[in-house]
Write a protein that holds these residues in place. Structure first.
Motif, PDB file in Angstrom:
ATOM      1  N   SER A  14       0.846  -1.207   0.000  1.00 33.54           N
ATOM      2  CA  SER A  14       0.000   0.000   0.000  1.00 33.54           C
ATOM      3  C   SER A  14       0.876   1.250   0.000  1.00 33.54           C
ATOM      4  N   SER A  15       0.276   2.365  -0.442  1.00 35.28           N
ATOM      5  CA  SER A  15       1.007   3.632  -0.425  1.00 35.28           C
ATOM      6  C   SER A  15       1.065   4.169   0.991  1.00 35.28           C
ATOM      7  N   ILE A  16       2.128   4.882   1.266  1.00 34.86           N
ATOM      8  CA  ILE A  16       2.261   5.578   2.548  1.00 34.86           C
ATOM      9  C   ILE A  16       1.261   6.727   2.597  1.00 34.86           C
ATOM     10  N   ASP A  17       0.619   6.912   3.740  1.00 36.26           N
ATOM     11  CA  ASP A  17      -0.184   8.121   3.955  1.00 36.26           C
ATOM     12  C   ASP A  17       0.698   9.094   4.737  1.00 36.26           C
ATOM     13  N   PRO A  18       0.897  10.304   4.205  1.00 32.27           N
ATOM     14  CA  PRO A  18       1.861  11.198   4.856  1.00 32.27           C
ATOM     15  C   PRO A  18       1.403  11.736   6.206  1.00 32.27           C
ATOM     16  N   ARG A  19       0.092  11.602   6.529  1.00 25.80           N
ATOM     17  CA  ARG A  19      -0.404  12.186   7.779  1.00 25.80           C
ATOM     18  C   ARG A  19      -0.292  11.160   8.894  1.00 25.80           C
ATOM     19  N   PHE A  20       0.363  11.495   9.958  1.00 26.05           N
ATOM     20  CA  PHE A  20       0.547  10.505  11.020  1.00 26.05           C
ATOM     21  C   PHE A  20      -0.767  10.229  11.744  1.00 26.05           C
ATOM     22  N   GLY A  21      -1.369  11.253  12.335  1.00 20.84           N
ATOM     23  CA  GLY A  21      -2.572  11.029  13.137  1.00 20.84           C
ATOM     24  C   GLY A  21      -3.761  10.567  12.315  1.00 20.84           C
ATOM     25  N   ARG A  22      -3.832  11.010  11.077  1.00 21.94           N
ATOM     26  CA  ARG A  22      -5.044  10.797  10.303  1.00 21.94           C
ATOM     27  C   ARG A  22      -4.912   9.797   9.167  1.00 21.94           C
ATOM     28  N   ALA A  23      -3.880   8.975   9.203  1.00 19.12           N
ATOM     29  CA  ALA A  23      -3.766   7.915   8.202  1.00 19.12           C
ATOM     30  C   ALA A  23      -4.804   6.838   8.491  1.00 19.12           C
TER      31      ALA A  23
END
Ligand code: SF4
Ligand code: SF4
Lengths: 119, 286
Positions: A14-23
């Protein structure tokens, strides 16, 4: 070493989601990129405040050593620091690619937050 | 009777409506500026401030010598404002809502409450009119407790006019809650309508009767009026764009000073509102 990676999906491709809290997902993997756990982070995604802090607590409870993500705000960073979790930032591409970069020592480790507080 | 004046976005003329309403009521009214981030009723009303009180929120401070890292405080806090993690407990005072749950539940009595300043509440007089405003400390984001402190000044035997912050967020709901009526001020443009729809929806959840005032009513289109008709919202007043209003506003003069003919219209507005909610606007028992 246990590594947490913020992700858009449940697999290491899967692709990385750049948002830490909201991934949507946080994947916990080992050094060899074997998936240990895919944490559904959706309750955090909808949280009003403190999403980054809660995400930090979630991975601290799993005794994670290092986090790979895109951006990390000040409150989350403080929490991760207190838990002794290192933070690799500015990551993109797939989860596997980020873990491989980490093994090549090609990931910048943050010594301060790289995002604004999210109100 | 408590009437809140709100608007979906800033710059619609909300403060103009709130101050005009208060001025025609004179000594029977008090105006409370709840737009604590940007209070501007004072610019039009030029009050004399008589009292200034600091508003503080009790936030936790943890004595790590006593703390056993049991984790109870972190479990009870809904706002992630206190987090036991690793070998420590971190407090984020700027996220804390001051509910007191963590210090009450800490089995070791390791949590003390310390005051954190949010801003001030000021009271005074603008001619015959009682004046109250909240001003948030620069850099502070926690508006609702300060707004609640402003609202404790509502006297009950007067016509209280609340100038709400613009938008539809938490501070708006905090202001409007407990009011008898809400006046929504809007512009008849697609932007005005979009923000109006969001704000109306948020406030309708509280079950408070509402009416619309259209400012600069001769610009834009009929979208806002159609919306009012569909939603059954009474159209209380239209204020056309007028050079004298704009010039007066630029000089910091209230609407009913630059356009005295509006005094009667605003008096009628208070009567109309009283009729809608079934409370007489005249006499001593407002
Ligand atoms: S509740 Fe009290 S003892 Fe328990 S972790 Fe929090 S501060 Fe420490
Ligand atoms: S006082 Fe309430 S909001 Fe503040 S940290 Fe304690 S539990 Fe959280």
């Amino acid at each position: 070493m246990k590594i947490a990676v913020t992700s858009t999906g449940k697999t290491i491709e899967s692709s990385i989601d750049p948002r830490f809290g909201r991934a949507p997902f946080i994947l916990i993997v080992d050094d060899d990129c074997n998936l240990i756990e895919a944490i559904d982070n959706s309750t955090n995604v909808n949280a009003m405040r403190g999403a980054g802090i809660q995400a930090a607590k979630t991975i601290a409870d799993r005794k994670v050593d290092l986090l790979l993500t895109g951006r990390c705000g000040p409150n989350a960073f403080t929490t991760l620091e207190a838990a002794g979790i290192k933070v690799g930032v500015e990551q993109s591409g797939t989860v596997r690619e980020a873990v491989e970069r980490l093994k090549r020592n090609d990931v910048p480790l943050a010594d301060k937050p790289n995002a604004e507080a999210h109100w | 009777m408590i009437v809140a004046v709100a608007s979906g976005k800033g710059g619609t003329g909300k403060t103009t409506v709130a101050t005009s309403l208060a001025m025609v009521l004179g000594n029977r009214a008090q105006i409370l500026d709840c737009d604590v981030e940007e209070p501007n009723c004072h610019i039009l009303l030029k009050p004399t401030i008589l009292t200034t009180d600091a508003v503080n929120l009790p936030v936790p401070s943890v004595d790590l010598q006593k703390c056993t890292l049991c984790g109870k405080c972190g479990e009870v806090c809904q706002f992630s404002a206190i987090v036991p993690i690793g070998k420590t407990v971190i407090a984020f005072p700027e996220l804390c809502h001051g509910c007191g749950a963590c210090s009450m539940l800490c089995p070791e009595k390791a949590i003390q409450e310390v005051p954190r300043n949010l801003g001030v509440v000021e009271t005074g007089m603008a001619g015959p009119l009682e004046f109250v405003q909240g001003r948030i400390r620069i850099g502070e984001a926690m508006a609702p407790p300060l707004i609640r402190a402003v609202k404790t000044q509502i006297s009950g035997d007067k016509f209280a006019i609340l100038d709400a912050p613009p938008g539809a967020s938490c501070p708006v709901i905090t202001t409007v809650k407990g009011s008898d009526f809400v006046i929504m001020v809007t512009e008849p443009t697609p932007f005005g309508l979009n923000d109006l729809e969001i704000a109306v929806e948020a406030i309708q959840g509280l079950g408070i009767p509402m009416g619309i005032v259209i400012n600069r009513s001769d610009i834009g289109d009929s979208g806002v009026k159609d919306f009012c008709r569909n939603k059954g919202l009474p159209l209380l007043m239209e204020i056309p764009h007028h050079r004298r209003i704009a010039e007066g506003y630029a000089k910091g003069a209230p609407l009913i000073e630059s356009m005295p003919e509006y005094a009667d219209k605003f008096k009628k507005l208070t009567d109309d509102i009283s009729m809608i909610i079934g409370i007489p606007s005249k006499g001593s028992s407002l």
